[in-house]
Design a protein around this motif. Structure first.
Motif, PDB file in Angstrom:
ATOM      1  N   HIS A 254     -17.260 -34.405 114.134  1.00  0.00           N
ATOM      2  CA  HIS A 254     -16.137 -33.948 114.964  1.00  0.00           C
ATOM      3  C   HIS A 254     -16.324 -32.491 115.402  1.00  0.00           C
ATOM      4  O   HIS A 254     -15.396 -31.683 115.355  1.00  0.00           O
ATOM      5  CB  HIS A 254     -14.811 -34.125 114.207  1.00  0.00           C
ATOM      6  CG  HIS A 254     -14.469 -35.557 113.939  1.00  0.00           C
ATOM      7  ND1 HIS A 254     -15.011 -36.272 112.893  1.00  0.00           N
ATOM      8  CD2 HIS A 254     -13.649 -36.423 114.614  1.00  0.00           C
ATOM      9  CE1 HIS A 254     -14.538 -37.516 112.919  1.00  0.00           C
ATOM     10  NE2 HIS A 254     -13.709 -37.633 113.939  1.00  0.00           N
ATOM     11  N   TRP A 256     -16.446 -31.304 118.223  1.00  0.00           N
ATOM     12  CA  TRP A 256     -15.629 -30.932 119.379  1.00  0.00           C
ATOM     13  C   TRP A 256     -14.310 -30.273 118.965  1.00  0.00           C
ATOM     14  O   TRP A 256     -13.659 -29.606 119.774  1.00  0.00           O
ATOM     15  CB  TRP A 256     -15.340 -32.176 120.231  1.00  0.00           C
ATOM     16  CG  TRP A 256     -14.772 -33.326 119.461  1.00  0.00           C
ATOM     17  CD1 TRP A 256     -15.469 -34.317 118.839  1.00  0.00           C
ATOM     18  CD2 TRP A 256     -13.386 -33.598 119.220  1.00  0.00           C
ATOM     19  NE1 TRP A 256     -14.604 -35.205 118.219  1.00  0.00           N
ATOM     20  CE2 TRP A 256     -13.315 -34.789 118.442  1.00  0.00           C
ATOM     21  CE3 TRP A 256     -12.199 -32.969 119.580  1.00  0.00           C
ATOM     22  CZ2 TRP A 256     -12.109 -35.338 118.031  1.00  0.00           C
ATOM     23  CZ3 TRP A 256     -11.000 -33.515 119.171  1.00  0.00           C
ATOM     24  CH2 TRP A 256     -10.961 -34.688 118.398  1.00  0.00           C
ATOM     25  N   MET A 257     -13.898 -30.437 117.704  1.00  0.00           N
ATOM     26  CA  MET A 257     -12.657 -29.816 117.223  1.00  0.00           C
ATOM     27  C   MET A 257     -12.873 -28.329 116.937  1.00  0.00           C
ATOM     28  O   MET A 257     -13.991 -27.920 116.629  1.00  0.00           O
ATOM     29  CB  MET A 257     -12.218 -30.480 115.909  1.00  0.00           C
ATOM     30  CG  MET A 257     -11.621 -31.862 116.027  1.00  0.00           C
ATOM     31  SD  MET A 257     -11.032 -32.383 114.383  1.00  0.00           S
ATOM     32  CE  MET A 257     -10.299 -33.954 114.790  1.00  0.00           C
ATOM     33  N   GLN A 261      -9.673 -26.645 112.161  1.00  0.00           N
ATOM     34  CA  GLN A 261      -9.076 -27.982 112.250  1.00  0.00           C
ATOM     35  C   GLN A 261     -10.079 -29.052 111.832  1.00  0.00           C
ATOM     36  O   GLN A 261      -9.737 -30.023 111.160  1.00  0.00           O
ATOM     37  CB  GLN A 261      -8.602 -28.262 113.681  1.00  0.00           C
ATOM     38  CG  GLN A 261      -7.391 -27.472 114.101  1.00  0.00           C
ATOM     39  CD  GLN A 261      -6.984 -27.789 115.531  1.00  0.00           C
ATOM     40  OE1 GLN A 261      -7.249 -28.877 116.041  1.00  0.00           O
ATOM     41  NE2 GLN A 261      -6.346 -26.826 116.191  1.00  0.00           N
ATOM     42  N   ARG A 262     -11.327 -28.881 112.250  1.00  0.00           N
ATOM     43  CA  ARG A 262     -12.381 -29.852 111.940  1.00  0.00           C
ATOM     44  C   ARG A 262     -12.574 -29.984 110.435  1.00  0.00           C
ATOM     45  O   ARG A 262     -12.658 -31.081 109.901  1.00  0.00           O
ATOM     46  CB  ARG A 262     -13.678 -29.415 112.617  1.00  0.00           C
ATOM     47  CG  ARG A 262     -14.850 -30.336 112.379  1.00  0.00           C
ATOM     48  CD  ARG A 262     -16.035 -29.920 113.215  1.00  0.00           C
ATOM     49  NE  ARG A 262     -16.702 -28.745 112.690  1.00  0.00           N
ATOM     50  CZ  ARG A 262     -16.821 -27.597 113.318  1.00  0.00           C
ATOM     51  NH1 ARG A 262     -16.285 -27.436 114.508  1.00  0.00           N
ATOM     52  NH2 ARG A 262     -17.464 -26.580 112.774  1.00  0.00           N
TER      53      ARG A 262
END
Length: 461
Positions: A254, A256-257, A261-262
């Protein structure tokens, strides 16, 4: 009233630069009226921080100033561990993409002040630093510096040690006795967790890290080799198999986060899908007992001594939520005492920490203990050992198992198991053999025992 001047004694070992002090007009770059000399000193602050300070010595005599300047420069040049030329790698993609700013705003000015020449590579892709190091003429430098997170530092450390093996004519597929890295490695923290920086400096602080490099504070550090039966996978300092690796695999999937947050998402998702891995652990206990080993560790070693003889391998089979193998204490803000507090930077051993299958509630209690002063290993499902070698042999998944582990299989090739090696994701299907090699590399920093305890906490793993 008479004002009494205060005397201050400055030790030469605390000075890292001396400059001639001149008055210049706006726009004037050379010449100017000589006013004296300025001495730049490394100052110890609270919470393991270092900072620089300038001391101005006024003298209008050109002869006196030049004589003092030459004499002080001579003394400074006599400190052998202080670098004069450095190869620098900057990872612009680490954490909040702050590494480039950190280097040019905080690090480079101090290197320039200390008259250290630098050759800078801003990395453009994963593996860039490794490819540059393989071709690098390291004898041209006094040290290598990495500005980035744990993954970047891991890549540079691996590249530095791999280059040493290539230069020594070693077979890089099988290295039972690797040669030492030819130059020290410096770590400038610009990542999320920054385990190596916390372990070496006790704090995530770029100026502190830079001044340790400038001052030539060097520590010999143990390194592990991670290999399969057919090839060397990596040089590294620590690894996690199971929960710690699955969390990293999810975080990488992930990308792209946003960074924070990832990592939170990966941690919560891995906890929600918490499942043990079935595998066999073989390990060779350390023969010399460690005085400062953890009480639980001592108990295990006592059992081993009674059961086994010298160089006898021991096996554990079962279902494990997490397996940690660490040659260094692995301090970070989430674990101020360290993920492996019963080991040291250079005591020639690894901590093997095995978390057996248990309930999610109990596992979370174990994780929370890392951030407190309580003993994180004081659970019936946690076992610790002090070892020289470890072999991890996972049980290959059947088709049914593979379906149950869809969240993991989405992050890795079918049949492969994720490994978290120094914050870098590796995937491997076969047995992984981990060996510790005492004092294989020198890192700029101080001994863990000399650091003040940190009270900081965070939610990182």
């Amino acid at each position: 009233m008479v004002l009494q001047a205060q005397e201050e004694i400055i030790e030469m070992k605390d000075i890292f630069s001396v400059k001639l002090k001149r008055r210049r007009f706006v726009g004037q770059k050379k010449g100017g009226t000589l006013l004296g000399i300025t001495i730049f000193k490394c100052l110890n602050k609270e919470e393991n921080k270092l900072t620089d300070c300038a001391i101005h010595l006024n003298n209008l005599s050109e002869d006196h100033c030049h004589a003092w300047f030459r004499h002080l420069k001579e003394i400074l040049n006599g400190f052998q561990n202080r670098p004069k030329s450095l190869k620098v790698f900057v990872n612009p993609s680490s954490h909040k993409r702050e590494a480039t700013h950190v280097y040019y705003e905080q690090v480079a000015p101090l290197f320039k002040l200390a008259d250290i020449k630098t050759d800078v590579t801003v990395t453009e892709y994963e593996g860039h630093a490794l490819s540059v190091l393989k071709e690098c003429e390291l004898q041209a430098f006094d040290g290598v510096v990495c500005v980035g997170g744990d993954g970047s530092v891991s890549e540079v450390a691996h590249g530095l040690l791999l280059k040493a093996q290539i230069d020594a004519g070693k077979d890089t597929d099988y290295i039972p006795t690797p040669v030492r890295a030819p130059v020290p490695l410096g770590v400038i923290p610009a990542g999320t967790t920054n385990i190596l920086a916390h372990t070496l400096y006790g704090i995530k602080h770029a100026v502190t890290a830079t001044l340790h490099i400038v001052m030539g504070h060097i520590q010999p550090v143990d390194v592990c080799t991670f290999s399969t039966p057919s090839k060397l996978l990596r040089f590294g300092f620590s690894a996690m198999f199971g929960f710690g690796a699955k969390t990293l695999a999810l975080a990488e999937k992930h990308r792209w986060m946003p960074s924070s947050q990832r990592k939170d998402f990966a941690f919560i998702k891995a906890l929600a899908d918490l499942k043990p891995e079935e595998c066999e652990l073989s390990f060779l206990p350390l023969q010399i007992p460690q005085e400062d080993s953890h009480e639980n560790d001592k108990k295990k070693n006592e059992k081993i001594k009674k059961k086994g003889s010298k160089d006898q391998w021991h096996k554990i089979q079962g279902h494990f939520l997490n397996v940690s193998i660490m040659a260094i204490p692995c301090l970070c803000s989430m674990a101020p005492r360290g993920l492996a507090p019963n080991t040291r930077l250079n005591n020639g051993s690894m901590a093997l920490i095995v978390v057996q299958n248990t309930s999610r509630t109990e596992f979370i209690k174990h994780l929370k203990r890392y951030a407190s002063v309580k003993n994180q290993f004081n659970f019936p499902f946690v076992e610790t050992y002090t070892v020289q070698e470890v072999k991890v042999q996972p049980r290959l998944k059947s088709g049914l198992d593979a379906k149950e582990n869809t969240y993991l299989n989405a992050a890795s090739a079918e049949g492969n198991y994720p490994w978290n090696i120094d914050g870098d994701l590796m995937e491997e299907a076969s047995q992984v053999h981990v060996r510790v090699h005492p004092q294989l590399i020198h890192l700029y920093g101080v001994n863990t025992d000399d650091l003040e305890s940190s009270q900081a906490t965070c939610n990182c793993i």
